[in-house]
Enzyme design. Structure first.
Site, short mmCIF file in Angstrom:
data_model
loop_
_atom_site.label_atom_id
_atom_site.label_comp_id
_atom_site.label_asym_id
_atom_site.label_seq_id
_atom_site.Cartn_x
_atom_site.Cartn_y
_atom_site.Cartn_z
N ASN A 13 9.89 7.40 -5.11
CA ASN A 13 8.55 6.83 -5.00
C ASN A 13 7.57 7.97 -5.30
O ASN A 13 7.32 8.83 -4.46
CB ASN A 13 8.34 6.28 -3.59
N ARG A 74 10.04 3.07 -7.57
CA ARG A 74 8.99 2.17 -7.16
C ARG A 74 7.86 2.27 -8.18
O ARG A 74 7.30 3.35 -8.40
CB ARG A 74 8.45 2.55 -5.79
N HIS A 163 2.70 -4.37 -2.45
CA HIS A 163 3.61 -4.30 -1.29
C HIS A 163 4.67 -5.41 -1.36
O HIS A 163 5.25 -5.80 -0.35
CB HIS A 163 2.88 -4.46 0.06
N ARG A 224 -9.39 2.33 2.49
CA ARG A 224 -9.92 1.24 1.67
C ARG A 224 -10.41 0.13 2.59
O ARG A 224 -9.77 -0.19 3.59
CB ARG A 224 -8.83 0.67 0.75
N GLU A 367 11.55 -0.38 2.37
CA GLU A 367 11.34 -0.57 0.93
C GLU A 367 12.38 0.18 0.11
O GLU A 367 12.79 -0.28 -0.95
CB GLU A 367 9.92 -0.11 0.56
#
Ligand code: ADP
Length: 379
Positions: A13, A74, A163, A224, A367
């Site tokens: 990732n 990813r 996601h 965010r 993940e």
């Protein structure tokens, strides 16, 4: 080469200045090695350093690449092109590059990771697993922004969602936990980490999600802010001369918990609330209010749900967030059990009362394992 590497997947990732990796067996979930390299200047050198360190620890991937099943990457944005795990070729690299316009912060570092892995482990298949993939088949009513159709079409403007690997992994475990066929389960997944997103899932298929064209929309996150009135940006343009770079910086780095109280780490925010800090309190309240709005919205989208699951750093660990997000929703069939909610564990668990019509879960996400499994399944 030690036989315990056979058929393992190296999951990578790659962020703009970080490399997160895990060497994992897709079948058993056994993690052979894992790590995070930060302050990365050069992705190739950083990955070479990881392989050197692993070799020093007796895991020499470069000496016996035949042992590895795949490198699983990813990749954040698959656009409308990629919605399955995809074997990486030069053409795939070129297309991911083209999609960088949609994810300028995320796709370019993933490409650097892909380039480094292809160079350093020649002969090992590379697989891209896309964060957008799980949301590919959402209904048009959920993916379409109500703006000029031609403009939207010309520039690929629609809800993609992110996601997805986590929402898919977590939601796939819930039918088993409920002992119901997957096709019969309507559920909401709340992925609350540094980034945060919610999804509504019917019978294993996503029907709505809170992130949009980019990962800026939806819930309040670390840095965010999620949903805002787009008019705010026009206003800042007019009254403060904001450029697109200023807007980008405001939306990606100076918003969310960070923008509201100066801290983006949830533990820091919580500690400050305990000390009576009002800015931290407001940040928390805004975070919870938004979460409750999305729970309500998705209960309506689904016409009621069988399950709601919390996952990722905040969702798995912050009992107060889970309680506050769903408090007072008995009329909607949701009742948290405070004792069950207080349990700390790495296992999937129920935190609602036996009377709660909606079963509320904490389901730890994974993940890396999901990427490893999808990579291995492709090959
Ligand atoms: P990422 O989106 O980077 O994968 P994570 O899923 O690891 O992030 O979530 C990171 C967030 O989880 C941080 O805000 C962190 O403060 C929060 N977190 C981790 N542990 C706890 C905890 N015990 N209590 C509250 N928040 C936590």
């Amino acid at each position: 080469m030690s036989s315990d590497l056979r058929d393992a997947v190296f999951v990578l990732n790659a962020g703009s200045s970080s490399l997160k990796y895990q060497l994992v067996h897709p079948d058993t979930g056994v993690v052979v090695a894992a790590g995070l390299v930060e302050r990365v200047q050069n992705h190739r050198d950083a990955l070479a350093g990881v392989f050197e360190q692993l070799a020093a620890d007796g895991i020499d991937l470069r000496a016996d690449t035949g042992a590895l099943c795949a490198v699983g990457h990813r990749v954040v944005h698959g656009g409308q092109t990629f919605y399955q795990p995809t074997l990486i070729t030069d053409e795939v690299v070129a297309e991911i590059e083209r999609l960088s316009a949609l994810a300028p912060l995320h796709n370019p570092p993933a490409l650097l990771g892909i380039g480094a892995a292809r160079e350093l482990l020649p002969g090992v298949p590379n697989v891209a697993v896309f964060d957008t993939a799980f949301f590919h088949g959402m209904p048009d009513a959920a993916t379409t922004y109500a703006i000029d159709r031609d403009t939207a079409q010309q520039y690929g403007i629609r809800r993609y969602g992110f996601h997805g690997t986590s929402h898919e992994y977590v939601s796939s475990l819930v039918p088993g936990l409920l002992r119901k066929p997957a096709a019969d389960v309507d559920q909401i997944v709340l992925h609350l980490g540094n980034g945060a997103s919610a999804s509504a899932i019917r019978g294993g298929r996503a029907v709505d999600t809170s992130m949009g064209l980019t990962p800026l929309e939806g819930l309040v996150m670390g840095t965010r802010g999620g949903d805002i009135d787009p008019g705010i940006l026009l206003h800042l343009d007019r009254v403060a001369g904001y450029t697109s770079a200023d807007t980008d910086e405001l939306l990606n780095r100076r918003s969310g918990l960070k923008g509201l109280c100066g801290d983006n780490d949830f533990r820091a925010v919580t500690a400050r609330i305990e000390d009576g800090d009002e800015a931290a309190r407001l940040a928390y309240d805004v975070y919870i209010h938004r979460l409750r709005k999305y729970v309500g919205a998705y209960l309506a989208v689904l016409g009621g749900a069988d399950a709601i699951s919390f996952t990722a750093g905040v969702g798995e660990n912050a009992a107060a967030v889970r309680e506050d997000a769903l408090a007072g929703m008995q009329r909607l069939g949701i009742e948290i059990d405070p004792e069950r909610n207080a349990v700390r564990s790495g296992e999937a668990r129920i935190i609602s009362t036996d009377e709660s019509a909606v079963t509320v879960f904490v389901v730890p996400t994974n993940e890396e394992l999901a990427i490893a499994r999808q990579s291995a399944a492709l090959l």
